[in-house]
Enzyme design. Structure first.
Site, mmCIF file in Angstrom:
data_model
loop_
_atom_site.group_PDB
_atom_site.id
_atom_site.type_symbol
_atom_site.label_atom_id
_atom_site.label_comp_id
_atom_site.label_asym_id
_atom_site.label_seq_id
_atom_site.Cartn_x
_atom_site.Cartn_y
_atom_site.Cartn_z
ATOM 1 N N ASP A 1 1.366 2.103 -9.280
ATOM 2 C CA ASP A 1 1.810 1.976 -7.907
ATOM 3 C C ASP A 1 1.443 0.632 -7.270
ATOM 4 O O ASP A 1 2.197 0.084 -6.491
ATOM 5 C CB ASP A 1 1.184 3.190 -7.204
ATOM 6 C CG ASP A 1 0.725 2.961 -5.831
ATOM 7 O OD1 ASP A 1 1.591 2.876 -4.990
ATOM 8 O OD2 ASP A 1 -0.491 2.883 -5.593
ATOM 9 N N ASP B 1 -3.803 -0.762 -9.153
ATOM 10 C CA ASP B 1 -4.564 0.199 -9.947
ATOM 11 C C ASP B 1 -3.613 0.922 -10.896
ATOM 12 O O ASP B 1 -2.456 0.522 -11.030
ATOM 13 C CB ASP B 1 -5.300 1.190 -9.020
ATOM 14 C CG ASP B 1 -4.340 1.845 -8.034
ATOM 15 O OD1 ASP B 1 -3.116 1.614 -8.147
ATOM 16 O OD2 ASP B 1 -4.805 2.597 -7.160
ATOM 17 N N TYR C 1 -2.373 9.035 -0.862
ATOM 18 C CA TYR C 1 -1.008 9.172 -0.361
ATOM 19 C C TYR C 1 -0.783 10.556 0.230
ATOM 20 O O TYR C 1 0.139 11.251 -0.157
ATOM 21 C CB TYR C 1 0.005 8.860 -1.472
ATOM 22 C CG TYR C 1 0.079 7.383 -1.814
ATOM 23 C CD1 TYR C 1 0.750 6.506 -0.961
ATOM 24 C CD2 TYR C 1 -0.524 6.872 -2.953
ATOM 25 C CE1 TYR C 1 0.811 5.156 -1.250
ATOM 26 C CE2 TYR C 1 -0.462 5.517 -3.244
ATOM 27 C CZ TYR C 1 0.202 4.664 -2.396
ATOM 28 O OH TYR C 1 0.269 3.331 -2.673
ATOM 29 N N GLU D 1 -3.534 -6.846 -1.950
ATOM 30 C CA GLU D 1 -2.957 -5.898 -2.900
ATOM 31 C C GLU D 1 -1.459 -5.777 -2.626
ATOM 32 O O GLU D 1 -1.004 -5.898 -1.488
ATOM 33 C CB GLU D 1 -3.624 -4.522 -2.783
ATOM 34 C CG GLU D 1 -3.187 -3.571 -3.913
ATOM 35 C CD GLU D 1 -4.071 -2.336 -4.063
ATOM 36 O OE1 GLU D 1 -4.782 -1.997 -3.096
ATOM 37 O OE2 GLU D 1 -4.055 -1.720 -5.145
#
Ligand SMILES: *[C@@H]1O[C@H](CO)[C@@H](O)[C@H](O)[C@H]1NC(C)=O
Ligand SMILES: *[C@@H]1O[C@H](CO)[C@@H](O)[C@H](O)[C@H]1NC(C)=O
Length: 523
Positions: free
Chosen positions: A84, A87, A236, A482
């Site tokens: 995603d 990671d 999430y 990120e």
């Protein structure tokens, strides 16, 4: 018109508008942004995020096979799909949203993407996701939701090729429902089925079949997936619940099948599912209302939907609320902006909201252009060119027209983030060093280094600057450095559309004509 429709790029200071104009002029002299290059790079990013066995034509060669036993413990083949972000968890909900947005980009702008010679790459990016969803949907009422978990994954800083973290898989089913996950995955597969209809009809049919089953599963067994899969909660969790995903899935299934059944669902449930109640100022992997309201607005263009005109108009008024808020013309309830003019929703990974907004603005601009209308915001009338100009402003900010002179699209232009918070990119490539790099060894030897990452994760859109346009290029600054797959996905459509703005598409001529193009022609 000029006064009423004026785009106030700097929210509180008119000087900033002058600044923005000067910057734009400067760039016009220096040469405008190369949206075709940005488009190609965006699509390359999805190859860097691939999990599973990489194909012979893999272009991002610092990556190698990984996650080859995903699902094994649970006796299911879950090899493939996308990591995603920086990671290695495979999170179903954002992955599905990514695929929906890639597919929507292709459905709207296939012609432009084809002319850039990138259609095949776009289809590959979609298929890498949908192949995984086919595997993850193991029976009508079972959908695998996640592989790996954030907690153990974040304890390690490793290349995906060396992964030693838990690869436990989690599912939703009749007793552990997940209507939001099932709905988004149905939306992704329905949208992708439109994309593959001409080039691969068998596959398109397969995707549609899964999409219909998933929708039924999600609708019949109601519940939020983060109650069934608790490990996802702090990563999430579904804050907006599942009603937006069910409406979104219904509209995608209607678009894919033309069946009244799905349209009636979105019409009948418009009120009780908040479709015409929620007026939103963000569109994201969690909150789909603005997106589905724009889709419903597109339906108004078709004469045959006149019978549902009243409800569709209500959907459209909420879509307009969103668009006007982005344009800072919503009489006070507007999206915040940085002094440099970037839409600003929140501190952590703000760029996701910018790219999704730029996409909806672009689609909405095309929508009112084809209906020969203007948008009536509380702050005044806006025409389609102004809406597109604002989407372009956001895209140009991303590509370097900003106070840091930084392209937040990695690998684009001379100045971009060099220390992206990304495990694979920040450690020596597996191709160069095949020895094992352990969980904490990665932290000790690679994470804390001040040097740039050895591998460039080209096409990644990082979290981006803070509310004052400041950006700190440090690996540990994950809120800003990120990147996520759903940040970049909507940009595929935006760059494709802006490319057409720069040069008439006939002149590009780099691409080939795909027979499937006929199926995307604007309906
Ligand atoms: C804008 O908001 C003010 C105060 O909330 C209100 O009085 C006014 O009627 C609104 N104007 C429009 C055009 O909606
Ligand atoms: C960005 O570029 C402009 C124009 O070249 C320059 O004046 C400004 O100092 C630069 N800003 C940064 C942060 O490098």
């Amino acid at each position: 018109m000029a006064e009423k429709g004026e785009l106030r790029f700097g929210r509180h200071c008119p000087l900033l508008l002058i600044h923005a104009v000067l910057l734009t002029l400067l760039l016009a002299v220096a040469g405008a942004f190369d949206y075709a290059d940005a488009l190609a790079k965006s699509l390359l990013y999805f190859e860097a995020q691939r999990s599973g066995r990489l194909p012979y034509n893999q272009r991002v060669t610092w990556r190698d096979h990984s996650g080859l036993t995903d699902g094994l413990e649970q006796g299911v083949d879950l090899v493939g799909g996308y990591y995603d972000a920086g990671d290695h968890v495979k999170f179903g909900l954002p992955m599905a949203f990514t695929v929906t947005m890639l597919s929507w980009s292709v459905i709207e702008y296939a012609e432009q993407i084809d002319h850039a010679g990138e259609l095949e790459h776009a289809l590959d990016a979609i298929k890498w996701g949908t192949d995984y969803f086919v595997k993850a949907h193991t029976s009508p009422n079972v959908l695998w939701a996640e592989v790996g978990d954030g907690d153990t994954d974040h304890y390690c800083w490793q290349r995906p090729e060396d992964m030693t973290t838990s690869r436990r898989a989690y599912k939703v089913d009749e007793n552990n429902p997940g209507s939001d996950l099932a709905g988004e995955t149905a939306a992704a597969m329905a949208a992708a089925s439109i994309v593959f209809r001409k080039s691969n009809p068998h596959y398109a049919h397969l995707l549609l079949h899964h999409a219909q089953q998933l929708f039924e599963f999600g609708d019949r067994y109601r519940g939020e997936y983060d109650r069934s899969v608790e490990v996802v909660k702090s990563y999430y969790g579904s804050v907006s619940g599942y009603k937006d995903e069910l409406l979104w899935a219904a509209l995608w299934l209607h678009r894919a099948t033309d069946s009244e059944f799905y349209l009636n669902y979105a019409i009948d449930k418009a009120h009780c599912f908040g479709g015409v109640g929620w007026a939103m100022t963000e569109f994201s992997w969690d909150v789909k209302y603005a997106g589905l309201q724009v889709m419903a607005s597109q339906l108004l263009m078709k004469a045959k939907h006149k019978t549902h005109g009243h409800i569709l108009e209500l959907y459209r008024s909420k879509a307009e609320y969103y668009i006007c808020s982005c344009l800072d013309m919503n009489n006070g309830t507007d999206v915040e902006r940085t002094p440099g003019g970037l839409l600003y929703v929140r501190q952590w990974n703000n760029m996701q909201y910018v790219s999704s907004a730029a996409f909806l603005l672009t689609v909405y601009s095309d929508l009112i252009s084809s209906s020969n209308k203007k948008l009536q915001c509380p702050g005044g009338l806006v025409d389609h060119e102004e809406i597109l100009a604002f989407a372009k402003f956001q895209a140009d900010y991303i590509l370097g027209s900003n106070p840091m002179n930084m392209s937040y699209l990695v690998g684009y232009g001379p100045n971009y983030p060099r220390r992206v918070h990304h495990r694979g990119a920040s450690i020596v490539s597996y191709r160069e060093y095949r020895g094992f790099i352990g969980c904490t060894q990665g932290y000790d030897n690679w994470y804390g280094r001040p040097e740039p990452n050895p591998n460039v994760v080209t096409g990644a859109l990082v979290g981006g600057p803070d509310c004052q346009d400041n950006f700190l290029d440090q690996r540990g600054n994950y809120m800003q450095t990120e990147a996520c797959t759903y940040n970049t996905a909507p940009l595929v459509g935006v760059f494709a559309r802006l490319m057409q703005l720069e040069r008439p598409i006939q002149e590009l001529g780099r691409g080939r004509s795909f027979p499937l193009l006929a199926s995307y022609k604007k309906k």
